[in-house]
Design an enzyme around this catalytic site. Structure first.
Site, short mmCIF file in Angstrom:
data_model
loop_
_atom_site.label_atom_id
_atom_site.label_comp_id
_atom_site.label_asym_id
_atom_site.label_seq_id
_atom_site.Cartn_x
_atom_site.Cartn_y
_atom_site.Cartn_z
N GLU A 51 17.53 17.64 24.43
CA GLU A 51 17.33 18.91 23.71
C GLU A 51 17.16 20.07 24.69
OE1 GLU A 51 14.64 20.98 20.18
OE2 GLU A 51 13.86 19.24 21.26
N LYS B 78 20.63 17.65 20.89
CA LYS B 78 20.01 18.56 19.93
C LYS B 78 20.04 19.95 20.54
CE LYS B 78 15.85 19.36 17.13
NZ LYS B 78 14.63 18.75 16.54
#
Length: 298
Positions: free
Chosen positions: A177, A214
């Site tokens: 992420e 992500k």
């Protein structure tokens, strides 16, 4: 090796990933949004107990236990908790058909050159071993990008891939992420650099383990379309990043193949004072909205 049934679900089925991983410094704010002010608890143990009760209320809601929610990202204390006498990861998979993930990062370093690397993660191997034994499928680890600084973004991506390799060595699937802040004054440029570095990193990956990604919903629609096609990429998911639910869903609909992994946008309208009927109705409506934005594109 990752569980094949879980892998099939997170990589191919329609739906979205719920992020239930508020932790540490963000917990008081999350509880306050839910309607529990700091004077309702006297220490960290009380605070985390109340947070766990909130998460269990979500997990056990009929609105959550549906085909629309593919997976859930948990905070470590939630992973270690129970629903009744059943461990949370077991309950999610066996009772709800929802794949459990674990947030593993311990926060961010101070900003340098427009980016924040992850802090060191002490005891990571032991944590990953414990997570695997509890039936967790994968992990999530967050770093932050504010400016379009090529060298800083390259360092962020390199750290993400380094941690991903350590996660994969335990048979777990990492969700990398590298979040570009939605309020970045150079958001589009930073995202373009990030996409390029991620593509290079994927091509250079050793071994054959899968990864996930992500990201912030990009300014340029379908920016990550080619990354989604990479043979090592199981799925690309989007964080809400502070966008209100309506705006997050509208932006997500323009990105084909990208599904949600929302946190704040998922729980913003839930309150401790709501009756179970009201709570479930609100959660059901939000789950339907996020599912629609993940599956039905413009």
């Amino acid at each position: 090796m990752p569980d094949a049934t879980m892998a099939e679900q997170v990589s191919k089925k329609p739906g979205f990933i719920a992020a239930l991983d508020q932790s540490g410094g963000s917990t008081p704010k999350a509880l306050a949004q839910y309607g529990i002010e700091p004077d309702a608890y006297s220490n960290d143990a009380d605070m985390f107990r109340l947070m766990h009760e909130m998460r269990v209320r979500i997990i056990t809601s009929p609105a959550f236990q549906s085909h629309e929610v593919l997976a859930a990202i948990l905070f470590e204390k939630t992973m270690d908790g129970t629903v009744g006498d059943v461990p949370v990861p077991t309950y999610l998979w066996k009772n709800c058909g929802i794949v459990p993930f674990l947030k593993i990062d311990k926060g961010l370093e101070e900003e340098k050159d427009g980016a924040q690397l992850m802090k060191p993660i002490p005891g990571l191997d032991a944590l990953l071993e414990r997570a695997a034994k509890l039936g967790v499928y994968g992990t999530k680890e967050r770093s932050v990008i504010r400016l379009a600084n090529p060298e800083a973004i390259k360092a962020i991506v390199q750290q993400q891939f380094d941690i991903a390799a350590q996660v994969a060595s335990h048979g777990l699937v990492p969700i990398m992420e590298p979040e570009v802040l939605v309020k970045s004054p150079e958001k589009a440029d930073a995202e373009a650099i990030l996409a390029k570095e991620l593509a290079l990193g994927l091509d250079a990956l050793p071994g054959d383990y899968p990864v996930m990604l992500k990201v912030t919903i990009p300014e340029k629609a379908d920016l990550y379309a080619e990354i989604m096609k990479h043979p090592r990429m199981q799925r690309v998911v989007a964080l809400s990043g502070g966008y209100p639910l309506d705006e997050a869903c509208q932006k997500l609909k323009a990105n084909h193949g990208m599904i949600a992994s929302f946190s704040r946008a998922l729980v913003d309208d839930l309150r401790v004072s709501q009756s179970d009927q009201e709570f479930n109705a609100i959660l059901s409506k939000v789950v339907d909205r996020i599912y629609d934005a993940s599956v039905n594109k413009t």
